[in-house]
Design an enzyme around this catalytic site. Structure first.
Site, PDB file in Angstrom:
ATOM      1  N   ASP A 435      60.944 -33.308   1.134  1.00 42.54           N
ATOM      2  CA  ASP A 435      60.323 -34.036   0.047  1.00 42.54           C
ATOM      3  C   ASP A 435      61.263 -33.917  -1.159  1.00 42.54           C
ATOM      4  OD1 ASP A 435      58.088 -35.239  -1.325  1.00 42.54           O
ATOM      5  OD2 ASP A 435      57.899 -33.311  -2.344  1.00 42.54           O
TER       6      ASP A 435
HETATM    7  N1  LIG Z   1      50.424 -41.259 -12.203  1.00 47.78           N
HETATM    8  C1  LIG Z   1      51.652 -41.804 -12.328  1.00 47.78           C
HETATM    9  N2  LIG Z   1      52.201 -41.894 -13.530  1.00 47.78           N
HETATM   10  C2  LIG Z   1      53.435 -42.413 -13.664  1.00 47.78           C
HETATM   11  N3  LIG Z   1      54.169 -42.869 -12.638  1.00 47.78           N
HETATM   12  C3  LIG Z   1      53.659 -42.821 -11.414  1.00 47.78           C
HETATM   13  C4  LIG Z   1      52.372 -42.253 -11.178  1.00 47.78           C
HETATM   14  N4  LIG Z   1      52.122 -42.325  -9.865  1.00 47.78           N
HETATM   15  C5  LIG Z   1      53.199 -42.872  -9.306  1.00 47.78           C
HETATM   16  N5  LIG Z   1      54.137 -43.179 -10.211  1.00 47.78           N
HETATM   17  C6  LIG Z   1      55.416 -43.813  -9.952  1.00 47.78           C
HETATM   18  O1  LIG Z   1      55.500 -44.109  -8.571  1.00 47.78           O
HETATM   19  C7  LIG Z   1      56.562 -43.404  -7.965  1.00 47.78           C
HETATM   20  C8  LIG Z   1      56.134 -42.949  -6.609  1.00 47.78           C
HETATM   21  O2  LIG Z   1      55.103 -42.015  -6.739  1.00 47.78           O
HETATM   22  P1  LIG Z   1      54.728 -40.990  -5.565  1.00 47.78           P
HETATM   23  O3  LIG Z   1      53.671 -40.156  -6.121  1.00 47.78           O
HETATM   24  O4  LIG Z   1      54.483 -41.760  -4.323  1.00 47.78           O
HETATM   25  O5  LIG Z   1      56.079 -40.205  -5.342  1.00 47.78           O
HETATM   26  P2  LIG Z   1      56.498 -38.833  -6.008  1.00 47.78           P
HETATM   27  O6  LIG Z   1      55.505 -37.816  -5.614  1.00 47.78           O
HETATM   28  O7  LIG Z   1      56.741 -39.021  -7.456  1.00 47.78           O
HETATM   29  O8  LIG Z   1      57.907 -38.528  -5.358  1.00 47.78           O
HETATM   30  P3  LIG Z   1      58.183 -37.575  -4.104  1.00 47.78           P
HETATM   31  O9  LIG Z   1      57.746 -38.346  -2.938  1.00 47.78           O
HETATM   32  O10 LIG Z   1      59.649 -37.358  -4.145  1.00 47.78           O
HETATM   33  O11 LIG Z   1      57.414 -36.315  -4.338  1.00 47.78           O
HETATM   34  C9  LIG Z   1      56.877 -42.290  -8.898  1.00 47.78           C
HETATM   35  O12 LIG Z   1      58.228 -41.906  -8.809  1.00 47.78           O
HETATM   36  C10 LIG Z   1      56.565 -42.888 -10.250  1.00 47.78           C
HETATM   37  O13 LIG Z   1      57.651 -43.670 -10.664  1.00 47.78           O
END
Ligand SMILES: Nc1ncnc2c1ncn2[C@@H]1O[C@H](COP(=O)(O)OP(=O)(O)OP(=O)(O)O)[C@@H](O)[C@H]1O
Ligand SMILES: [Zn+2]
Length: 739
Positions: A435
């Site tokens: 991850d």
């Molecule tokens: N609550 C939020 N606030 C701001 N941006 C968000 C939020 N949720 C998602 N995003 C945007 O969507 C993208 C993908 O989110 P997701 O939660 O799927 O991945 P992540 O957990 O950030 O990354 P990884 O998979 O590497 O842990 C994030 O990188 C961000 O740009």
């Protein structure tokens, strides 16, 4: 009275039925009876299990028996049986349970049987018996007749000092028709005496007793490898009492919320959060890393750690039984009780092996005399030799001792493995999915850029973004809120909604606003070339970019950055050297993900994955590589961790969920431990096979000798016990794997 004591662990299972021991297997659903756990200090291998089974067989109240040889516990699943009934039945086979455990025994990590050393008296007995046997043997070599009164007297002396225990256990086994090692030994000794071979009878008993002692000590050490960890938490703590004075109290009596103090160099008694002071703390018992960590107000402390040069005051966050250390020990103990696949395989093998050998031995005893008129005494002797050699003790004991040592070595290194299964599977690991956020990177995002579009007021735009962000726990949102500041006023958000893998949305002052990634912006139909021109360079700079947009237009582009973990590139490289394909899995956008992956040395990047797509990616990898591990922080990737063959959670010290959902928990943030886990798994697998090969090889060699009639009884005893000792020592090498 010799060797009747609890210290001698028998050499293992010669029981024909050892395979039915089902420790660690799930109970069939029909077994919904009551459970009773009895500690039986004499229970140390399937030999005793077989006896116990026979003793309890006739009690109709008993539905199922389960044995844990590491903890020496017997679990009885029953309907309407009581303790005294069972104890009485067990007494008939000399397997009396220990008295009810006291409270202290039920504390985590204390639930192991007490260490059972070999007392000086027992060593004296063994020495005297050995000397007598040796002198008798020597005199025979010197020319004295085997049947001469002196020899017989010496042999009898040796036997009565050192052999009564074995003969007694043999007698119990015989009465219960249990074909265990004590029965076989007794048979062999009586046979040798009947055949007039007095010195040999004495020698066999002495060697058996000696080997049993060494084996007991040696098994004990493997059993207690983890116990050393528990000793790390001190039993007393310095508590601030109601009057504000410091007093020394028992650690087990301290309740959550109390304030404790540790002086320089002292060990920390309980988990807590620093309230005052500053000091470097060695957390090796938890993380396996003895590099001191600076602790100041607000930071967590873990029981068992050693305080450095400062004085710390801290507020207790978990009681004695629930400290991180206690949980580690419990986890390892539970893992030890589960049977690894190899163990099941060996058990199954023993099920056919033992009866087969008994059949062959009968053939050897009977066929030559009956068919060719050969002397009975010679062939009965050969058959006895064969039975002793053929005992599968070494085989059956070799796997648990190896797996237990591997689990303990891992735990001491801060790698908590929830079962031998994962340790065994690690050798077949071909792919690891990492991850990104929180695993490859620290997961502590910071806002770095904010580009306001179309002359909007920066202050206003940031307040809009922070207001939306304040409703989300996502690290990107957290970073935006943090940069705005906690005290500054926020706007009211209605109809807030989190859009998985995209961002968030909410109504502010009657207008819908979105804060999210490029994908979201495209989906809203609000993306423009001038936005992309700003966005792309930021992404290539390893930053995560989100856009704040109103109902009709993008308002601002906000970039946050995370720092790569210090050892990440090296950790990836180490995995690759082990022949493992490393894949990065992230919800973040492709440009950012690719930039970070390049930095870490990862070629295979799967970016912009929604949570369920992460699951599918894991499944895809499993289809291609078979055994696949997923490494995450356990916070928002629990489903993927659960789906992978081996789910590995990083930084498990702080979070309970990581410890619970993962198959393997790495206590600190060191990604390099994933490679260590794989190496440990491979070593475990190698030693398991070595042990099986050793046991089978030595046994077959002596079986052939026995079949040819050239092996003697004492050779058989040496071969049997020697092999057991050899596999135990070999398995225990794993304890020093990281030393
Ligand atoms: N609550 C939020 N606030 C701001 N941006 C968000 C939020 N949720 C998602 N995003 C945007 O969507 C993208 C993908 O989110 P997701 O939660 O799927 O991945 P992540 O957990 O950030 O990354 P990884 O998979 O590497 O842990 C994030 O990188 C961000 O740009
Ligand atoms: Zn676009």
């Amino acid at each position: 009275m010799p060797s009747q004591s609890t210290t001698t662990c028998c050499s293992g299972p010669c029981a024909s039925e050892s395979a039915t021991v089902s420790s660690g297997l799930p109970f069939p659903d029909v077994l919904d009876g009551d459970r009773m756990v009895l500690r039986v200090s004499r229970l140390c291998c399937p030999t005793e299990a077989d006896l116990i089974r026979k003793a309890l067989m006739d009690m109709k109240e008993i539905l199922h028996l389960d044995f844990d040889f590491i903890r020496r516990e017997l679990m009885v699943i029953h309907r309407g049986a009581n303790r005294s009934m069972i104890c009485a039945a067990l007494r008939t086979v000399n397997m009396e349970p220990d008295p009810d455990p006291t409270v202290a025994d039920t504390l985590p990590g204390r639930s192991l049987p007490p260490r059972t050393g070999v007392s000086r008296r027992e060593w004296t007995i063994t020495t005297v018996a050995g000397l007598a046997a040796l002198v008798a043997e020597g005199l025979v070599w010197g020319g004295l007749d085997e049947q001469s009164p002196w020899i017989v007297a010496l042999a009898l002396a040796s036997l009565s000092v050192g052999g009564v225990g074995t003969l007694k256990r043999g007698w119990i086994a015989m009465r219960h028709v249990s074909l265990n090692i004590h029965f076989l030994m007794s048979l062999a000794v009586l046979g040798a005496m009947a055949l007039g071979q007095w010195p040999e009878a004495a020698m066999v008993v002495f060697l058996f007793g000696l080997a049993e002692r060494i084996e007991a000590l040696s098994m004990d050490r493997a059993r207690h490898a983890i116990r050393g960890l528990m000793a790390l938490a001190p039993e007393t703590a310095t508590l601030r009492n109601a009057t504000g004075e410091w007093e020394s109290v028992a650690a087990s009596s301290v309740s959550v919320g109390s304030v404790l103090r540790v002086k320089p160099g002292e060990r920390i008694a309980l988990d807590g959060v620093v309230t005052d002071g500053r000091s470097d703390v060695n957390q090796a018992p938890i993380t396996g890393e003895s590099v001191p960590v600076m602790k100041e107000t607000g930071q967590p402390l873990f029981a068992g750690s050693i305080n450095g040069s400062g004085v710390l005051e801290f507020r207790v966050t978990a009681d004695f039984r629930h400290s991180t250390l206690a949980r580690i020990i419990d986890t390892v103990q539970e893992a030890q009780a589960k049977r690894a696949p190899m163990q099941r395989f060996v058990d199954r093998f023993a099920r056919y092996y033992t009866p087969a050998v008994v059949g062959i031995a009968m053939g050897i005893a009977l066929l030559p005399p009956l068919l060719f008129g050969a002397p009975f005494s010679v062939w009965v002797y050969n058959a006895l030799v064969m039975l002793v050699v053929a005992c599968p003790c070494a085989l059956v004991i070799s796997t648990p001792v190896t797996v237990v040592s591997g689990l303990a070595a891992g735990a001491r290194r801060g790698i908590l493995i929830k079962g031998g299964l994962y340790l065994e599977q690690a050798h077949a690991l071909r792919a690891v999915a990492l991850d990104k956020t929180g695993t490859l990177t620290h997961g502590q995002l910071e806002m770095t850029d904010c580009v306001v579009l179309n002359d909007h007021d920066k202050e206003k735009v940031l307040r809009l973004a922070a207001s939306l962000a304040s409703h989300s726990e996502h690290p990107v949102s957290a970073a935006i809120l943090a940069s705005w500041g906690k005290e500054r006023p926020l706007l009211q958000v209605r109809h807030f909604e989190a859009l998985a893998g995209r961002g968030v949305r909410g109504t502010i002052a009657g207008e819908v606003h979105h804060l999210g990634n490029h994908r979201l912006l495209e989906e809203l139909g609000l993306c423009r070339p001038e936005v992309e021109k700003i966005l792309l360079p930021l992404e290539q700079d390893e930053k995560t970019v989100v856009v704040l947009s109103s109902f009709c237009e993008p308002l601002a582009i906000i970039a946050v950055a995370d720092r790569m973990r210090a050892g990440a590139p090296q950790a990836v490289e180490r995995l690759r050297k082990l022949g493992i394909t490393v894949t990065m899995l992230t919800g973040d956008n492709t440009a950012t993900a690719t930039a970070i992956a390049r930095h870490a040395g990862i070629d295979d990047v799967r970016a912009e994955r929604l949570p369920e797509e992460k699951l599918r990616a894991i499944e895809g990898l499993m289809g291609r590589f078979g055994v696949v591990a997923m490494v995450g922080d356990g916070i928002n990737d629990a489903p993927a961790l659960a789906r992978a063959s081996i789910g590995i959670a990083m930084g498990a010290t702080g979070t309970d969920t990581a410890l619970e959902t993962a198959d393997v928990a790495i206590m600190n943030d060191d990604l390099g431990k994933v490679a260590e886990f794989v190496r440990l798994g491979r070593a475990t697998r190698r030693i398991l096979w070595e042990n099986i090969a050793l046991a089978l090889g030595i046994k077959s060699f002596f079986l052939i000798l026995a079949g040819l009639g050239v092996a003697t009884l004492w050779m058989a005893v040496l071969a049997d016990m020697g092999t057991s000792l050899l596999v135990i020592f070999n398995g225990r090498r794993l304890l020093r794997f990281f030393a």
